[in-house]
Design a protein around this motif. Structure first.
Motif, PDB file in Angstrom:
ATOM      1  N   VAL A 280      68.715  62.947  81.933  1.00  0.00           N
ATOM      2  CA  VAL A 280      67.553  62.543  81.563  1.00  0.00           C
ATOM      3  C   VAL A 280      66.056  62.750  82.690  1.00  0.00           C
ATOM      4  CG1 VAL A 280      66.461  60.222  81.522  1.00  0.00           C
ATOM      5  CG2 VAL A 280      69.146  60.556  81.128  1.00  0.00           C
ATOM      6  N   TYR A 281      66.078  62.684  83.103  1.00  0.00           N
ATOM      7  CA  TYR A 281      64.993  63.401  84.085  1.00  0.00           C
ATOM      8  C   TYR A 281      64.657  65.066  83.816  1.00  0.00           C
ATOM      9  CZ  TYR A 281      62.035  65.428  88.013  1.00  0.00           C
ATOM     10  OH  TYR A 281      60.824  65.573  88.415  1.00  0.00           O
ATOM     11  N   ILE A 282      65.454  65.597  83.631  1.00  0.00           N
ATOM     12  CA  ILE A 282      64.783  67.423  82.833  1.00  0.00           C
ATOM     13  C   ILE A 282      64.187  66.683  81.234  1.00  0.00           C
ATOM     14  CG2 ILE A 282      65.694  69.474  82.040  1.00  0.00           C
ATOM     15  CD1 ILE A 282      67.774  69.401  84.482  1.00  0.00           C
ATOM     16  N   GLN A 283      64.853  66.060  80.734  1.00  0.00           N
ATOM     17  CA  GLN A 283      64.408  65.662  79.158  1.00  0.00           C
ATOM     18  C   GLN A 283      63.053  65.111  79.638  1.00  0.00           C
ATOM     19  OE1 GLN A 283      65.798  66.538  76.378  1.00  0.00           O
ATOM     20  NE2 GLN A 283      67.245  67.640  77.677  1.00  0.00           N
ATOM     21  N   LYS A 284      63.101  63.971  80.065  1.00  0.00           N
ATOM     22  CA  LYS A 284      61.352  63.487  80.417  1.00  0.00           C
ATOM     23  C   LYS A 284      60.971  64.593  80.973  1.00  0.00           C
ATOM     24  CE  LYS A 284      63.204  59.065  81.252  1.00  0.00           C
ATOM     25  NZ  LYS A 284      63.082  57.563  82.347  1.00  0.00           N
ATOM     26  N   LEU A 285      61.261  65.118  82.205  1.00  0.00           N
ATOM     27  CA  LEU A 285      60.291  66.514  82.329  1.00  0.00           C
ATOM     28  C   LEU A 285      59.776  67.610  80.848  1.00  0.00           C
ATOM     29  CD1 LEU A 285      59.213  67.825  85.121  1.00  0.00           C
ATOM     30  CD2 LEU A 285      61.539  68.917  85.420  1.00  0.00           C
ATOM     31  N   LEU A 286      60.611  67.536  80.394  1.00  0.00           N
ATOM     32  CA  LEU A 286      60.033  68.316  79.374  1.00  0.00           C
ATOM     33  C   LEU A 286      59.663  67.776  78.119  1.00  0.00           C
ATOM     34  CD1 LEU A 286      63.926  70.292  78.036  1.00  0.00           C
ATOM     35  CD2 LEU A 286      61.054  71.144  78.843  1.00  0.00           C
ATOM     36  N   GLU A 287      59.316  66.128  77.918  1.00  0.00           N
ATOM     37  CA  GLU A 287      58.548  65.737  77.428  1.00  0.00           C
ATOM     38  C   GLU A 287      56.905  65.668  78.171  1.00  0.00           C
ATOM     39  OE1 GLU A 287      59.627  61.542  76.999  1.00  0.00           O
ATOM     40  OE2 GLU A 287      61.677  62.504  75.862  1.00  0.00           O
ATOM     41  N   LEU A 288      57.067  66.215  79.602  1.00  0.00           N
ATOM     42  CA  LEU A 288      55.792  65.787  79.774  1.00  0.00           C
ATOM     43  C   LEU A 288      54.695  67.055  80.092  1.00  0.00           C
ATOM     44  CD1 LEU A 288      53.747  64.188  81.853  1.00  0.00           C
ATOM     45  CD2 LEU A 288      55.278  65.349  83.854  1.00  0.00           C
ATOM     46  N   LEU A 289      56.182  67.804  80.043  1.00  0.00           N
ATOM     47  CA  LEU A 289      55.135  69.786  79.454  1.00  0.00           C
ATOM     48  C   LEU A 289      54.936  69.584  78.115  1.00  0.00           C
ATOM     49  CD1 LEU A 289      58.276  71.558  81.693  1.00  0.00           C
ATOM     50  CD2 LEU A 289      56.031  71.049  82.457  1.00  0.00           C
ATOM     51  N   LYS A 290      55.771  69.252  77.450  1.00  0.00           N
ATOM     52  CA  LYS A 290      55.733  68.993  75.666  1.00  0.00           C
ATOM     53  C   LYS A 290      53.982  67.926  76.078  1.00  0.00           C
ATOM     54  CE  LYS A 290      56.520  68.790  70.922  1.00  0.00           C
ATOM     55  NZ  LYS A 290      57.902  68.183  70.100  1.00  0.00           N
TER      56      LYS A 290
ATOM     57  N   LEU B 274      62.364  75.675  85.446  1.00  0.00           N
ATOM     58  CA  LEU B 274      63.554  74.859  86.425  1.00  0.00           C
ATOM     59  C   LEU B 274      63.689  75.405  86.850  1.00  0.00           C
ATOM     60  CD1 LEU B 274      63.892  72.102  85.987  1.00  0.00           C
ATOM     61  CD2 LEU B 274      66.123  73.088  84.830  1.00  0.00           C
ATOM     62  N   ILE B 275      63.875  75.094  88.532  1.00  0.00           N
ATOM     63  CA  ILE B 275      63.593  75.450  89.965  1.00  0.00           C
ATOM     64  C   ILE B 275      65.325  73.926  90.080  1.00  0.00           C
ATOM     65  CG2 ILE B 275      63.475  75.656  91.778  1.00  0.00           C
ATOM     66  CD1 ILE B 275      60.414  76.471  90.973  1.00  0.00           C
TER      67      ILE B 275
END
Length: 155
Positions: free
Chosen positions: A114-124, A71-72
């Protein structure tokens, strides 16, 4: 055992019944020999271990590829608001994907989370990554968003 350096006759005279009576003919000769020769024996053991290590062959192993995300966060030091967020996906030492940075200046902290959580869902979904391996904090002036208000237009 200071008597190890003495000859056997001197050690017996010193520690026999005429001396302090600690001489045991079953144990003392081998102990004296061990003490006198332990440096040489230890050196031989070290040389043998070193030689074994030199000839030891490590079998080739197919190590699994490690995929991780970084994460940057573009943010000034201290307790300052987040300027932008980006992410990178790495496989071993090679970057395989990059999520371009987005502005966070207009977001409240809960929206950033919330954006970071959505980003993690996409990465998963795409890579099986459940969490970020590390966080990289960069100065907002290093922001790579085209037309960023921190980068005045030249020309």
């Amino acid at each position: 055992m200071r008597c190890a350096a003495l000859s056997a006759a001197q050690a017996k005279a010193l520690h026999d019944s005429d001396g302090d009576d600690c001489w045991d003919s079953k144990v003392c000769p081998s102990r004296r020999s061990y003490i006198r020769n332990r440096d040489r024996r230890n050196q031989a053991r070290r040389r043998k271990r070193y030689a074994e290590l030199q000839t030891l062959e490590v079998p080739e192993m197919g190590l699994p590829q490690i995929t991780y995300a970084v994460l940057i966060v573009y943010r000034e030091p201290g307790d300052s608001p987040v300027h932008a967020i980006a992410a990178e996906v790495w496989q071993d030492q090679e970057k395989v994907a990059q999520v371009p940075p987005i502005y966070c200046c207009q977001m409240v902290p809960s929206q950033v989370h919330v954006y970071i959580q959505k980003l993690l869902e996409l990465l998963k979904q795409n890579y099986g990554i459940k969490k970020f391996a590390s966080l990289v904090r960069l100065d907002p002036y290093q922001c790579s968003i085209e037309g960023c208000f921190l980068h005045p237009k030249v020309g």
